[in-house]
Enzyme design. Structure first.
Site, PDB file in Angstrom:
ATOM      1  N   CYS A 158       0.842  -1.196   0.000  1.00  0.00           N
ATOM      2  CA  CYS A 158       0.000   0.000   0.000  1.00  0.00           C
ATOM      3  C   CYS A 158       0.881   1.252   0.000  1.00  0.00           C
ATOM      4  O   CYS A 158       1.953   1.263   0.585  1.00  0.00           O
ATOM      5  CB  CYS A 158      -0.948   0.082   1.188  1.00  0.00           C
ATOM      6  N   ARG A 164       3.673  -0.155  -4.905  1.00  0.00           N
ATOM      7  CA  ARG A 164       3.377  -0.700  -3.576  1.00  0.00           C
ATOM      8  C   ARG A 164       2.014  -1.382  -3.508  1.00  0.00           C
ATOM      9  O   ARG A 164       1.727  -2.102  -2.569  1.00  0.00           O
ATOM     10  CB  ARG A 164       3.415   0.421  -2.534  1.00  0.00           C
ATOM     11  N   TRP A 206      -2.937  -2.588  -1.644  1.00  0.00           N
ATOM     12  CA  TRP A 206      -2.576  -3.996  -1.878  1.00  0.00           C
ATOM     13  C   TRP A 206      -3.339  -4.747  -0.801  1.00  0.00           C
ATOM     14  O   TRP A 206      -2.967  -4.705   0.373  1.00  0.00           O
ATOM     15  CB  TRP A 206      -1.068  -4.167  -1.721  1.00  0.00           C
ATOM     16  N   ASN A 233      -1.479   1.911   5.919  1.00  0.00           N
ATOM     17  CA  ASN A 233      -0.664   0.825   5.368  1.00  0.00           C
ATOM     18  C   ASN A 233      -0.236  -0.043   6.545  1.00  0.00           C
ATOM     19  O   ASN A 233       0.292   0.471   7.525  1.00  0.00           O
ATOM     20  CB  ASN A 233       0.558   1.423   4.648  1.00  0.00           C
ATOM     21  N   GLY A 234      -0.471  -1.353   6.452  1.00  0.00           N
ATOM     22  CA  GLY A 234      -0.097  -2.242   7.552  1.00  0.00           C
ATOM     23  C   GLY A 234      -1.254  -3.163   7.884  1.00  0.00           C
ATOM     24  O   GLY A 234      -2.197  -3.310   7.084  1.00  0.00           O
ATOM     25  N   GLU A 249      17.799 -16.312  -9.802  1.00  0.00           N
ATOM     26  CA  GLU A 249      17.329 -14.945 -10.047  1.00  0.00           C
ATOM     27  C   GLU A 249      16.658 -14.842 -11.424  1.00  0.00           C
ATOM     28  O   GLU A 249      15.628 -14.181 -11.566  1.00  0.00           O
ATOM     29  CB  GLU A 249      18.518 -13.968  -9.919  1.00  0.00           C
ATOM     30  N   LYS A 259      12.852 -13.629 -11.876  1.00  0.00           N
ATOM     31  CA  LYS A 259      12.474 -12.494 -12.737  1.00  0.00           C
ATOM     32  C   LYS A 259      11.394 -12.921 -13.716  1.00  0.00           C
ATOM     33  O   LYS A 259      10.401 -12.238 -13.892  1.00  0.00           O
ATOM     34  CB  LYS A 259      13.687 -11.979 -13.541  1.00  0.00           C
ATOM     35  N   GLU A 272       7.965 -13.632 -12.000  1.00  0.00           N
ATOM     36  CA  GLU A 272       7.227 -12.509 -11.411  1.00  0.00           C
ATOM     37  C   GLU A 272       6.650 -11.542 -12.436  1.00  0.00           C
ATOM     38  O   GLU A 272       5.601 -10.958 -12.185  1.00  0.00           O
ATOM     39  CB  GLU A 272       8.014 -11.793 -10.305  1.00  0.00           C
ATOM     40  N   HIS A 296      18.682 -35.340 -11.027  1.00  0.00           N
ATOM     41  CA  HIS A 296      18.018 -35.922  -9.854  1.00  0.00           C
ATOM     42  C   HIS A 296      16.527 -35.604  -9.822  1.00  0.00           C
ATOM     43  O   HIS A 296      15.914 -35.661  -8.770  1.00  0.00           O
ATOM     44  CB  HIS A 296      18.708 -35.417  -8.575  1.00  0.00           C
ATOM     45  N   LYS A 315       6.167  -3.879  -4.315  1.00  0.00           N
ATOM     46  CA  LYS A 315       7.599  -3.636  -4.316  1.00  0.00           C
ATOM     47  C   LYS A 315       8.207  -3.830  -2.938  1.00  0.00           C
ATOM     48  O   LYS A 315       9.287  -4.366  -2.776  1.00  0.00           O
ATOM     49  CB  LYS A 315       7.853  -2.217  -4.807  1.00  0.00           C
TER      50      LYS A 315
END
Ligand code: M6R
Length: 609
Positions: A2, A27, A74, A100-101, A481, A485, A488, A504, A604
């Site tokens: 948020c 956010r 969010w 926010n929270g 990574e 990337k 996402e 394996h 983010k």
């Protein structure tokens, strides 16, 4: 998670908030809302969707007034609906808040408030705060907010305005980031610095359990009990243009291209006369650092991948044993920390809740904490004993790119610094390693100018739902990574694996539809083995894309596609190898019609645990 913007001053608040909130959209982007006060009335416009979409649905012109709060959401508690979008108000729509929270005890509070006759309109945890403030309101919004805060459990960054006191904007923080921007005849609140850099570079970082009362010509800070506190603003040296797209279609692409500059800035002044100069950054004495017998690195996501590369660097060159931990797991076991343990936390935002909690746990156990952080003055930076900043500038794209390679550069600098102290490398060797490091920005520039091959390769992924990334040694974290990337921003299921582990299990997945990216740069350790792994994939008709060292003809003969990267040290090749993988993820997302700056479900800065 948020984003919050608040404004008080002489300008019309709404358009300014829309503009600034767009810079916080990374956010949260499932809904957005704006509230201003004008002529003794609370004016609210909010809806579901990205800020642009909400802007098109609402009537911005109707939002007059020089004080306001705004929010991009969010969702944590309550579905994505217009009712659940912020701002929220008390029963009489006199008090408005953005949050926010997570208010962890909201159910109990809501029950209590309903019994007292309060009428709720949303299913969020946030709305209880507006009603609690209403409960305490006696012509003083500051006091009422303070009293309400005493009842809250959980995390919050709050912006509060009241129609009864339109000359005040209240801010409060506990565990969720909130900053105050000091302007001339105007003041701001925001979740993050880049959002308001255009208006001011003087920032006060609100700390846990602090409140602020903003008026257009004054800001006063108190603790949660009302005791006055003096806090000097910090001057931020980020250029506001860095927070703009500057002609690029997306922040992600812009930030990928900013990497040569980010690395150069991160190196600036730290590699002079053939030695590493970190004396200004590291507060620990040489004696203290020499006593370090073990390092634990804590981080999340991409920063965790940087930590894995750091482990390799520190063990290989400085000969210090290193363990890498997910910050989110660290405190849920009994980590063994003795006086020889140094804990390193890595974070772009400096606000990741799990990483913050991990360093608090480490400090509780008396560990020394060094952090590698991009956001100056952030919570992790403030709470660490010592900070090594990356100078990547603001990173807006949700997918971390320039922060990652800058973190690797700082880890390399710290490795050489420690190697010098511990005499694990000679001065000549360190000089040589620094030389190679200083070439990186130019080498990366060259790599970035040549992305036609990556665009071509990105087309392969148009019809794919799965992908593999394989690497060994220092390139294994780069494979992780690359996979992160891709998943996402393109929503393709991707896995990173150590190349030899393929036999394996994952080899069962290989067929003509499986693109496999190999990190196959030349080294003395695993190069030949990687060529063997490529052959194993080819034998099963997989599509092989190999990231190779310039001039490598052998790998070229085996792979379907090769992407050459400039020659450098093996240990530094991982920094260069990350770049084509970032570009690949970007172009795949764009080819699939997705917005890589706003991947679904992601935020983010993950400021809730
Ligand atoms: O700000 P931090 O470095 O602490 O963030 C950690 C992760 O949330 C972050 O790296 C995340 O994985 C990124 N979206 C990856 O691109």
């Amino acid at each position: 998670m948020c984003g919050i913007i608040g404004y008080i001053g002489n300008r019309k608040a709404a358009p300014l908030m829309v503009e600034a909130l767009k810079r916080l959209e990374y956010r949260g982007y499932d809904s957005a809302g704006f509230c201003t006060i004008n002529n003794n009335r609370t004016l609210i416009e909010k809806d579901v969707g990205k800020i642009n979409e909400v802007e098109n649905k609402i009537n911005l012109n109707a939002l007059n007034g020089n004080v306001g709060i705004s929010h991009c959401r969010w969702a944590t508690h309550g579905n994505v609906t217009k009712e659940n979008a912020h701002p929220h108000t008390d029963c009489n729509e006199k008090i408005s808040i953005v949050h926010n929270g997570i208010i962890e005890n909201f159910s109990q509070l809501k029950e209590m408030l309903i019994k007292k006759g309060h009428k709720f309109r949303s299913s969020t945890d946030t709305e209880v705060v507006a009603h609690l403030i209403e409960e305490y309101y006696k012509n003083n919004i500051e006091e009422a907010t303070r009293k309400a805060l005493q009842h809250l459990e959980g995390s919050y960054a709050l912006g509060v305005i009241s129609v009864e006191e339109p000359d005040k904007l209240i801010a409060a923080r506990n565990e969720s980031p909130l900053i105050i921007g000091i302007g001339k005849g105007e003041n701001f609140i925001a979740s993050d610095v880049p959002a308001i850099l255009k208006y001011t570079d003087k920032i006060i970082y609100l700390e846990n359990n602090q409140m602020a009362v903003l008026e257009k010509n004054n800001v006063s800070i108190t603790d949660i009990n009302g005791n006055k506190m003096e806090k000097e603003p910090v001057k931020i040296d980020w250029n506001s243009e860095l927070a703009e797209k500057s002609g690029y279609e997306h922040f992600m692409l812009k930030e990928i291209h900013e990497q040569p500059r980010a690395i150069a800035e991160t190196l600036n002044g730290r590699t002079e006369n053939g030695s590493i100069n970190l004396k200004e950054d590291i507060v620990f004495s040489d004696e203290e650092l020499l006593k370090v017998s073990r390092i634990i690195i804590v981080a999340c996501g991409t920063s965790w991948h940087a930590a894995l590369v750091g482990e390799f660097m520190l063990e290989e060159l400085a000969k210090i044993p290193v363990e890498v931990e997910y910050a989110s797991e660290f405190r849920y076991r009994n980590p063994i920390i003795d006086e020889g343990t140094l804990v390193i936390a890595i974070s772009q935002s400096g606000e990741t809740a799990d990483t913050l909690a991990a360093i608090r746990e480490a400090k509780r156990r008396n560990a020394k904490v060094l952090s590698i952080v991009n956001a100056k003055g952030s919570s992790i930076a403030r709470e660490s004993d010592s900070v090594l900043y990356t100078y990547a500038g603001p990173e807006i794209g949700v997918a971390s790119t320039k922060a990652f390679t800058s973190q690797l550069v700082v880890l390399y600098l710290f490795t050489l610094y420690a190697s010098n102290l511990r005499k694990s490398l000679s001065n000549e060797k360190i000089k040589e390693l620094i030389e190679k490091l200083r070439k990186l920005p130019l080498q990366m520039e060259a790599l970035l100018h040549n992305d036609a091959k990556i665009r071509e390769i990105a087309n392969i992924y148009l019809s794919k739902q799965n992908a593999l990334f394989l690497g060994r040694g220092i390139n294994f974290p780069i494979a992780l990574e690359g996979a992160l990337k891709l998943k996402e921003v393109s929503y393709i299921h991707a896995e990173g694996y150590p190349a030899a582990e393929m036999k394996h299990g994952p080899i069962a997945l290989i067929d003509k539809n499986m693109p496999v990216v190999f990190l196959a740069t030349k080294d003395i350790y695993t190069y030949k083995k990687i060529l063997g792994n490529i052959q194993e994939v080819k034998a099963r008709n997989g599509i092989v894309i190999a990231i190779v060292t310039e001039g490598d003809e052998e790998a070229k003969k085996l792979a379907d596609y090769v992407v050459p990267i400039p020659k450098t040290l093996y240990i530094l090749s991982s920094i260069l190898a990350a770049v084509p993988l970032q570009l690949l993820a970007y172009y795949v997302a764009v080819n699939r019609g997705l917005d890589p700056d706003k991947p679904r479900n992601l935020s983010k800065s993950v400021t809730v645990e």
